[in-house]
Design an enzyme around this catalytic site. Structure first.
Site, PDB file in Angstrom:
ATOM      1  N   CYS A 105      76.014 -51.756  94.139  1.00 50.33           N
ATOM      2  CA  CYS A 105      76.930 -51.558  95.630  1.00 50.33           C
ATOM      3  C   CYS A 105      77.773 -50.196  95.489  1.00 50.33           C
ATOM      4  O   CYS A 105      77.832 -49.904  96.695  1.00 50.33           O
ATOM      5  CB  CYS A 105      77.858 -52.820  95.365  1.00 50.33           C
ATOM      6  SG  CYS A 105      76.988 -54.523  95.699  1.00 50.33           S
ATOM      7  N   GLU A 110      79.376 -57.072  98.918  1.00 50.03           N
ATOM      8  CA  GLU A 110      79.354 -55.553  99.684  1.00 50.03           C
ATOM      9  C   GLU A 110      78.270 -55.499 100.478  1.00 50.03           C
ATOM     10  O   GLU A 110      78.068 -54.967 101.526  1.00 50.03           O
ATOM     11  CB  GLU A 110      79.475 -54.459  98.439  1.00 50.03           C
ATOM     12  CG  GLU A 110      80.965 -54.546  97.772  1.00 50.03           C
ATOM     13  CD  GLU A 110      80.825 -55.290  96.576  1.00 50.03           C
ATOM     14  OE1 GLU A 110      80.128 -56.217  96.432  1.00 50.03           O
ATOM     15  OE2 GLU A 110      81.422 -55.113  95.664  1.00 50.03           O
TER      16      GLU A 110
HETATM   17  N1  THU Z   1      79.442 -59.624  92.936  1.00 48.65           N
HETATM   18  C1  THU Z   1      79.668 -59.337  94.214  1.00 48.65           C
HETATM   19  O1  THU Z   1      79.263 -59.817  95.072  1.00 48.65           O
HETATM   20  N2  THU Z   1      80.360 -58.114  94.224  1.00 48.65           N
HETATM   21  C2  THU Z   1      81.054 -57.404  93.196  1.00 48.65           C
HETATM   22  O2  THU Z   1      81.624 -56.321  93.409  1.00 48.65           O
HETATM   23  C3  THU Z   1      80.866 -57.987  91.765  1.00 48.65           C
HETATM   24  C4  THU Z   1      79.841 -58.960  91.635  1.00 48.65           C
HETATM   25  C5  THU Z   1      78.901 -60.868  92.724  1.00 48.65           C
HETATM   26  C6  THU Z   1      77.408 -61.074  92.211  1.00 48.65           C
HETATM   27  C7  THU Z   1      77.025 -62.383  91.839  1.00 48.65           C
HETATM   28  O3  THU Z   1      77.047 -63.301  92.825  1.00 48.65           O
HETATM   29  C8  THU Z   1      78.746 -62.723  91.094  1.00 48.65           C
HETATM   30  O4  THU Z   1      79.379 -61.903  91.794  1.00 48.65           O
HETATM   31  C9  THU Z   1      78.762 -62.570  89.611  1.00 48.65           C
HETATM   32  O5  THU Z   1      78.229 -61.474  89.322  1.00 48.65           O
END
Ligand code: THU
Length: 135
Positions: A91, A57
């Site tokens: 986020c 995000e």
């Molecule tokens: N993560 C995201 O990119 N967006 C989300 O909405 C949830 C979590 C990522 C962060 C990290 O790279 C991985 O997912 C595990 O937490």
């Protein structure tokens, strides 16, 4: 480029493939629509210094702002999870910075499950400028 709602999903699904996730192995894709109709995408980018990693995000928001837009009209987030992915707390605050409370956010799995919520649903009681006003 103007895209239809299904293309928002397709854009998020496609960018997810580019996620850099050597530590969690959990790929996430995000796509945002802006008032111009343009769609901005992001994927998570991890780092060996774990807190330096960035969420999908955040990447999509950065792309939108870099392109000169500062409003989200619709968002889509997708991951390979059993349940539609829940954006992290940070986020949720980042989305709220650029989206009205009633903006739709679709949370999805790569298997096709979708849950539609609003930005307000994601962050009830959100901190905002009103909290900095004394008057
Ligand atoms: N993560 C995201 O990119 N967006 C989300 O909405 C949830 C979590 C990522 C962060 C990290 O790279 C991985 O997912 C595990 O937490």
């Amino acid at each position: 480029m103007t895209q239809s709602p299904s293309d928002l999903a397709a854009a998020a699904r496609a960018v997810r493939e580019n996620a850099y996730v050597p530590y969690s192995h959990f790929k996430v894709g995000a796509a945002l629509r802006a008032p111009s109709g343009a769609v901005y995408v992001g994927c998570n980018v991890e780092n060996v210094a774990y807190p330096e990693g960035t969420c999908a995000e955040a990447g999509a928001i950065a792309a939108m702002v870099a392109a000169g837009e500062t409003e989200i009209t619709e968002a889509y987030v997708i991951a390979d999870s059993a349940h539609p992915v829940a954006p992290c707390g940070g986020c949720r605050q980042k989305l709220m910075e650029f989206a009205r409370a009633d903006v739709r956010v679709t949370l999805a799995t790569v298997d096709g499950a979708e849950e539609v919520v609003t930005v307000a649903d994601l962050l009830p009681g959100a901190f905002g400028t009103k909290h900095m006003d004394r008057a």
